[in-house]
Design an enzyme around this catalytic site. Sequence first.
Site, short mmCIF file in Angstrom:
data_model
loop_
_atom_site.label_atom_id
_atom_site.label_comp_id
_atom_site.label_asym_id
_atom_site.label_seq_id
_atom_site.Cartn_x
_atom_site.Cartn_y
_atom_site.Cartn_z
N CYS A 310 0.80 -1.22 0.00
CA CYS A 310 0.00 0.00 0.00
C CYS A 310 0.84 1.28 0.00
O CYS A 310 0.48 2.25 -0.67
CB CYS A 310 -0.98 0.01 1.17
SG CYS A 310 -0.35 -0.70 2.68
N ARG A 339 7.20 -11.36 5.13
CA ARG A 339 6.75 -11.23 6.51
C ARG A 339 7.45 -12.29 7.35
O ARG A 339 7.57 -13.44 6.93
CB ARG A 339 5.23 -11.40 6.62
CG ARG A 339 4.47 -10.31 5.89
CD ARG A 339 2.97 -10.46 5.99
NE ARG A 339 2.29 -9.48 5.15
CZ ARG A 339 0.98 -9.43 4.96
NH1 ARG A 339 0.19 -10.32 5.54
NH2 ARG A 339 0.44 -8.51 4.18
N GLN A 357 1.06 -10.95 -3.55
CA GLN A 357 -0.35 -10.61 -3.42
C GLN A 357 -0.92 -10.15 -4.77
O GLN A 357 -0.24 -9.50 -5.55
CB GLN A 357 -0.53 -9.48 -2.40
CG GLN A 357 -0.16 -9.86 -0.98
CD GLN A 357 -0.31 -8.68 -0.03
OE1 GLN A 357 0.22 -7.61 -0.29
NE2 GLN A 357 -1.03 -8.87 1.05
N ASP A 359 -2.67 -7.66 -5.42
CA ASP A 359 -3.04 -6.49 -4.64
C ASP A 359 -3.57 -5.36 -5.52
O ASP A 359 -3.08 -5.14 -6.63
CB ASP A 359 -1.81 -5.98 -3.89
CG ASP A 359 -2.15 -5.48 -2.50
OD1 ASP A 359 -3.35 -5.41 -2.18
OD2 ASP A 359 -1.22 -5.17 -1.74
N HIS A 361 -5.24 -1.15 -5.04
CA HIS A 361 -5.65 -0.03 -4.20
C HIS A 361 -6.40 0.97 -5.06
O HIS A 361 -5.94 1.34 -6.14
CB HIS A 361 -4.43 0.62 -3.53
CG HIS A 361 -3.78 -0.29 -2.54
ND1 HIS A 361 -2.68 -1.06 -2.85
CD2 HIS A 361 -4.10 -0.58 -1.26
CE1 HIS A 361 -2.35 -1.78 -1.80
NE2 HIS A 361 -3.18 -1.51 -0.82
N LYS A 440 -14.75 -3.36 6.58
CA LYS A 440 -14.25 -4.24 5.53
C LYS A 440 -15.25 -5.36 5.23
O LYS A 440 -16.16 -5.63 6.01
CB LYS A 440 -12.91 -4.84 5.93
CG LYS A 440 -12.98 -5.70 7.19
CD LYS A 440 -11.63 -6.35 7.50
CE LYS A 440 -11.72 -7.20 8.77
NZ LYS A 440 -10.53 -8.03 8.96
N HIS A 486 -8.44 -0.99 -0.07
CA HIS A 486 -7.50 -2.10 -0.28
C HIS A 486 -8.33 -3.28 -0.79
O HIS A 486 -9.37 -3.60 -0.21
CB HIS A 486 -6.81 -2.51 1.02
CG HIS A 486 -6.13 -1.40 1.74
ND1 HIS A 486 -4.75 -1.31 1.81
CD2 HIS A 486 -6.61 -0.35 2.45
CE1 HIS A 486 -4.42 -0.24 2.54
NE2 HIS A 486 -5.53 0.35 2.92
#
Length: 612
Positions: A310, A339, A357, A359, A361, A440, A486
Amino acid sequence: MEPIAIKKDGQVIDLQTAEANGIDIESAEKIYPSNSQESLEVIRHSTAHLMAQAIKELYPDAKFFVGPVVDEGFYYDFRVGEKIGEEDLKKIEKKMKELAKAKQKITRYEISKEEALKKFKDDDLKQEVLKSIPSDRVSIYKQGDWEDLCRGPHVPNTRYLQNFKLTRVAGAYLGGDENREMLTRIYGIAFADKESLKNHIRMLEEAKKRDHRKLGSELELFMFSEEVGAGLPLWLPKGARLRGKLEELLYKAHRKRGYEPVRGPEILKSELWKKSGHYQNYKENMYFTQICDDEKGEDCVEYGIKPMNCVGHIIIYKHKKRSYKELPVKYFEYGVVHRHEKSGVLHGLFRVREFTQDDAHIFCTPQQIKPIVKEVLEFVEDILKSFDFAYEMEVSTKPAKAIGSDEIWDTATKALKEALDESGKNYGVDEGGGAFYGPKIDIKITDAIGRKWQCGTIQVDFNLPERFELEYVTSENTTAQPVMIHRAILGSFERFIGILTEHYAGEFPFFIAPTQIIFVPIAQDHTAYAKELQQKLLDMGVDSEIYDSNDSLNKRIRNAEKQRVPMVAIIGDKEVESRSVAIRDRREKIQYNLTEEEFFNKIKEKLSEVRF
């Protein structure tokens, strides 16, 4: 049927606790033995204690840490003077059944924390538990000669604990700290009735056959190596082909829906992670390095390896002035993140230290939240239906500690719920379960054998736009702060491919299968035609292999079918002469002959099965 607990103000309370607190049981909502979530939590918690009691009788020197309920059952962590293995589980189960049949009453009593410290002064694990209890008083549950610290709730008698199965033995660090001692952990499952237990055991047996770690090795999809490091997957050619197909399909799907590809670096200055809040709240899960500008090792700057994408997307959004006319701005990235997961929780592709990911945004106005979420829900539907997944959704609302005004929280939460309603989606509500930065939607998929997996998420974020002072120019020529959404649908490619492998038991749909066709020439004279067809398939983006070894024809066919490919094509004199193929279709369990033209039309038809 007698109740095992009651429910008051949304909280499950066992009968003894209710009596001790003067709660009128007769007028309360009662919980009976069943496979409801509330009932199973009580039954499973109590079965964990039954297991601990049995272990204590079989291994008198055993000392116990904690024994909670988890999604798929329960476990207990304990220390014992001898090694306990899978072969010991039947012995423990037998003792548990004896204790359950004895119909022992389960009693609860309270003492002060000071009294508990004295009572368990010779038990270092109980001392550890007591350290984590903030209250001045603690509750203890007792059955027969065994007792343990516990807040409950529990069933009133062991007679309710008849339907259980111990599933595996594992190691677990004390308190989850890998620098502390390793305790023994035994997992188990329990249900309210025998039939549900039998069904679950059948599912576990099927799950073992489908284990993605086993299939990943057999099908040569991926591997792990201690030389490389734990939790760092290595993709073999077949696995990389499967993954590449999935990435390519998703890339096109994103572009069709107006997303722009971006890419951020894998390390960013720690100052950015401090600004985002990750440094303060997520530091223990991150990896850091230093870059120094001179040979003396001075003028060094700390960098954090990104655990999320992000921040990079925020910097890209900020690189120029934005107008309301541009919104929504939709970025997506196959972002590689790292991670620090403790070694005890690493699990094949499901829990790794490096993953990618899917991912995205989206930067938008508050008024755009609902239409954007509806669009994302359609995207989710298209992807999950293509893989034959059923799924369910849950909206998580404002927690006690949250940033942002009530007004904007209400706007965002209402937009999420209306988007789901207008899309005809059923959903649950987790009151107060939202992140501190916004509400969310969580997406849980159900696989072919009934297991649920948390994958996608749609999160509304007011925090990062505020921290990074994001702006856009409104129609009134003033500035306003955008909302950041997200969004991930697969979650990560690694975990999703692990789930797909188990969902399909390694028999992937044609459009992403790592090897879609295996050609088996009957003799060497037939290999040239197989290679000609192989090249034409490559031009269509279809991967194939040719099994032309010196093994017998039957063995080569068997080996081809063991690879669980969608199609096996046999080529002999007849096929070469007539330019055709003899197809063995594993998924449809049929054999048929096709001309070359029919064969390629069939391939195009199978490629069109993807719907996103």
